[in-house]
Design a protein around this motif. Structure first.
Motif, PDB file in Angstrom:
ATOM      1  N   THR A 156       0.831  -1.202   0.000  1.00 56.49           N
ATOM      2  CA  THR A 156       0.000   0.000   0.000  1.00 56.49           C
ATOM      3  C   THR A 156       0.865   1.251   0.000  1.00 56.49           C
ATOM      4  O   THR A 156       0.596   2.202  -0.747  1.00 56.49           O
ATOM      5  CB  THR A 156      -0.962  -0.005   1.206  1.00 56.49           C
ATOM      6  OG1 THR A 156      -1.819  -1.149   1.087  1.00 56.49           O
ATOM      7  CG2 THR A 156      -1.800   1.253   1.248  1.00 56.49           C
TER       8      THR A 156
ATOM      9  N   ARG B 278       0.680   3.913  -3.062  1.00 49.88           N
ATOM     10  CA  ARG B 278       0.327   5.323  -2.831  1.00 49.88           C
ATOM     11  C   ARG B 278       1.406   6.263  -3.370  1.00 49.88           C
ATOM     12  O   ARG B 278       1.104   7.256  -4.026  1.00 49.88           O
ATOM     13  CB  ARG B 278       0.112   5.579  -1.341  1.00 49.88           C
ATOM     14  CG  ARG B 278      -1.214   5.077  -0.857  1.00 49.88           C
ATOM     15  CD  ARG B 278      -1.533   5.524   0.552  1.00 49.88           C
ATOM     16  NE  ARG B 278      -2.877   5.057   0.857  1.00 49.88           N
ATOM     17  CZ  ARG B 278      -3.182   4.312   1.910  1.00 49.88           C
ATOM     18  NH1 ARG B 278      -2.247   3.978   2.783  1.00 49.88           N
ATOM     19  NH2 ARG B 278      -4.420   3.923   2.098  1.00 49.88           N
TER      20      ARG B 278
ATOM     21  N   ARG C  77       0.685   8.845  -6.400  1.00 48.77           N
ATOM     22  CA  ARG C  77       0.818  10.286  -6.118  1.00 48.77           C
ATOM     23  C   ARG C  77       1.901  10.919  -6.990  1.00 48.77           C
ATOM     24  O   ARG C  77       1.734  12.041  -7.465  1.00 48.77           O
ATOM     25  CB  ARG C  77       1.110  10.506  -4.635  1.00 48.77           C
ATOM     26  CG  ARG C  77      -0.104  10.241  -3.773  1.00 48.77           C
ATOM     27  CD  ARG C  77       0.180  10.357  -2.306  1.00 48.77           C
ATOM     28  NE  ARG C  77      -1.056  10.201  -1.551  1.00 48.77           N
ATOM     29  CZ  ARG C  77      -1.102   9.797  -0.296  1.00 48.77           C
ATOM     30  NH1 ARG C  77       0.007   9.539   0.374  1.00 48.77           N
ATOM     31  NH2 ARG C  77      -2.264   9.671   0.299  1.00 48.77           N
TER      32      ARG C  77
ATOM     33  N   SER D  57       0.554  11.189 -10.497  1.00 48.61           N
ATOM     34  CA  SER D  57      -0.515  12.203 -10.522  1.00 48.61           C
ATOM     35  C   SER D  57       0.044  13.601 -10.334  1.00 48.61           C
ATOM     36  O   SER D  57      -0.686  14.585 -10.470  1.00 48.61           O
ATOM     37  CB  SER D  57      -1.539  11.913  -9.428  1.00 48.61           C
ATOM     38  OG  SER D  57      -2.152  10.671  -9.642  1.00 48.61           O
TER      39      SER D  57
ATOM     40  N   ASP E 119       0.735  15.001  -7.616  1.00 53.18           N
ATOM     41  CA  ASP E 119      -0.010  15.618  -6.526  1.00 53.18           C
ATOM     42  C   ASP E 119       0.166  14.767  -5.274  1.00 53.18           C
ATOM     43  O   ASP E 119      -0.455  13.708  -5.145  1.00 53.18           O
ATOM     44  CB  ASP E 119      -1.492  15.722  -6.901  1.00 53.18           C
ATOM     45  CG  ASP E 119      -2.334  16.395  -5.828  1.00 53.18           C
ATOM     46  OD1 ASP E 119      -1.801  16.759  -4.758  1.00 53.18           O
ATOM     47  OD2 ASP E 119      -3.547  16.549  -6.064  1.00 53.18           O
TER      48      ASP E 119
ATOM     49  N   GLY F 187      -1.008  15.165  -2.529  1.00 55.64           N
ATOM     50  CA  GLY F 187      -2.233  15.099  -1.749  1.00 55.64           C
ATOM     51  C   GLY F 187      -3.305  14.202  -2.342  1.00 55.64           C
ATOM     52  O   GLY F 187      -4.396  14.089  -1.780  1.00 55.64           O
ATOM     53  N   THR F 188      -3.017  13.562  -3.466  1.00 57.74           N
ATOM     54  CA  THR F 188      -4.004  12.678  -4.085  1.00 57.74           C
ATOM     55  C   THR F 188      -4.437  11.615  -3.097  1.00 57.74           C
ATOM     56  O   THR F 188      -3.604  10.923  -2.510  1.00 57.74           O
ATOM     57  CB  THR F 188      -3.427  11.995  -5.350  1.00 57.74           C
ATOM     58  OG1 THR F 188      -3.099  12.993  -6.297  1.00 57.74           O
ATOM     59  CG2 THR F 188      -4.409  11.021  -5.960  1.00 57.74           C
ATOM     60  N   GLU F 189      -5.747  11.503  -2.902  1.00 55.56           N
ATOM     61  CA  GLU F 189      -6.265  10.473  -2.015  1.00 55.56           C
ATOM     62  C   GLU F 189      -6.137   9.126  -2.718  1.00 55.56           C
ATOM     63  O   GLU F 189      -6.590   8.946  -3.848  1.00 55.56           O
ATOM     64  CB  GLU F 189      -7.730  10.737  -1.661  1.00 55.56           C
ATOM     65  CG  GLU F 189      -8.264   9.762  -0.651  1.00 55.56           C
ATOM     66  CD  GLU F 189      -9.700  10.046  -0.248  1.00 55.56           C
ATOM     67  OE1 GLU F 189     -10.336   9.117   0.266  1.00 55.56           O
ATOM     68  OE2 GLU F 189     -10.171  11.170  -0.457  1.00 55.56           O
ATOM     69  N   VAL F 190      -5.485   8.186  -2.052  1.00 57.57           N
ATOM     70  CA  VAL F 190      -5.270   6.861  -2.623  1.00 57.57           C
ATOM     71  C   VAL F 190      -5.742   5.819  -1.611  1.00 57.57           C
ATOM     72  O   VAL F 190      -4.956   5.259  -0.862  1.00 57.57           O
ATOM     73  CB  VAL F 190      -3.782   6.629  -2.986  1.00 57.57           C
ATOM     74  CG1 VAL F 190      -3.612   5.268  -3.651  1.00 57.57           C
ATOM     75  CG2 VAL F 190      -3.255   7.726  -3.879  1.00 57.57           C
ATOM     76  N   PRO F 191      -7.052   5.564  -1.596  1.00 55.26           N
ATOM     77  CA  PRO F 191      -7.549   4.522  -0.698  1.00 55.26           C
ATOM     78  C   PRO F 191      -7.205   3.143  -1.253  1.00 55.26           C
ATOM     79  O   PRO F 191      -6.911   2.997  -2.442  1.00 55.26           O
ATOM     80  CB  PRO F 191      -9.070   4.741  -0.711  1.00 55.26           C
ATOM     81  CG  PRO F 191      -9.335   5.354  -2.046  1.00 55.26           C
ATOM     82  CD  PRO F 191      -8.120   6.178  -2.372  1.00 55.26           C
ATOM     83  N   SER F 192      -7.228   2.167  -0.399  1.00 56.98           N
ATOM     84  CA  SER F 192      -7.023   0.803  -0.873  1.00 56.98           C
ATOM     85  C   SER F 192      -8.219   0.407  -1.723  1.00 56.98           C
ATOM     86  O   SER F 192      -9.369   0.646  -1.348  1.00 56.98           O
ATOM     87  CB  SER F 192      -6.895  -0.152   0.306  1.00 56.98           C
ATOM     88  OG  SER F 192      -6.879  -1.483  -0.163  1.00 56.98           O
TER      89      SER F 192
ATOM     90  N   TYR G 250      -6.876   6.417 -11.902  1.00 56.86           N
ATOM     91  CA  TYR G 250      -6.310   7.741 -11.681  1.00 56.86           C
ATOM     92  C   TYR G 250      -5.811   8.275 -13.008  1.00 56.86           C
ATOM     93  O   TYR G 250      -5.096   7.575 -13.736  1.00 56.86           O
ATOM     94  CB  TYR G 250      -5.130   7.673 -10.698  1.00 56.86           C
ATOM     95  CG  TYR G 250      -5.512   7.091  -9.362  1.00 56.86           C
ATOM     96  CD1 TYR G 250      -5.914   7.915  -8.325  1.00 56.86           C
ATOM     97  CD2 TYR G 250      -5.494   5.712  -9.158  1.00 56.86           C
ATOM     98  CE1 TYR G 250      -6.278   7.380  -7.101  1.00 56.86           C
ATOM     99  CE2 TYR G 250      -5.861   5.172  -7.932  1.00 56.86           C
ATOM    100  CZ  TYR G 250      -6.256   6.008  -6.916  1.00 56.86           C
ATOM    101  OH  TYR G 250      -6.627   5.472  -5.707  1.00 56.86           O
TER     102      TYR G 250
END
Length: 165
Positions: A43, A47, A51, A54, A56, A58-63, A72
């Motif tokens: 994980t 992530r 990120r 991307s 970024d 701050g990109t939210e990367v949930p499982s 993405y």
């Protein structure tokens, strides 16, 4: 697949830094297989790679464990993040868009043993393992074909990174 490089990763910062190095070398059509037991750093690696691609932090990367796949947009290609832990039959992959991901996008696949006969022959495997306990250092082994060996030839033979701040 032959081993291209093997790295000791002393902490999450080093794991993330390795993911970013690999992200810089990815292109549309690539598949990265993230292999390893629970707690090995898959994980954290995913992530950091997402990120970085991307552009970024701050990109939210949930499982994607519940959804099985999340996508993405990146400057290189659409990145498809698959978590196949709950896949019971490789035929389920048809419904998840694996073919499209492998054709036009970048596929990041956790639990690749679930791919069965759908395992891409040209994939790069990043095998993460615990060296001691869950909070200790990890080992990363990069395995791939001759094309991957060429693409990753400029990676350092040894990898180190400052400890977490």
């Amino acid at each position: 697949m032959p081993t291209i490089r093997r790295y000791q990763l002393p902490n999450e910062t080093a794991t993330a830094a390795l993911a970013m190095l690999l992200a810089d070398r990815l292109q549309a059509g690539d598949a990265i297989l993230l292999d390893g037991p629970l707690g090995a750093g898959k994980t954290c690696f995913a992530r950091a790679l997402i990120r970085h691609l991307s552009n970024d932090a701050g990109t939210e990367v949930p499982s994607p464990s519940f959804n099985l796949v999340l996508t993405y947009e990146t400057a290189k290609a659409m990145l498809w993040h698959f978590d196949l832990y709950r896949v019971n039959d490789p035929r389920e992959l048809d419904e998840l868009g694996l073919d499209e991901a492998l054709h036009d996008g970048i596929a990041l696949i956790e639990w690749p043993d679930q791919l069965g006969p759908y395992t891409p022959a040209s994939a790069l495997t990043v095998a993460l393992s615990l060296m001691t306990d869950a909070d200790g250092p990890r080992m990363a082994e990069l395995r791939g074909n001759a094309t991957w060996a060429e693409r990753l030839a400029d990676l350092p033979a040894k990898f180190s990174h400052a400890a977490d701040a």
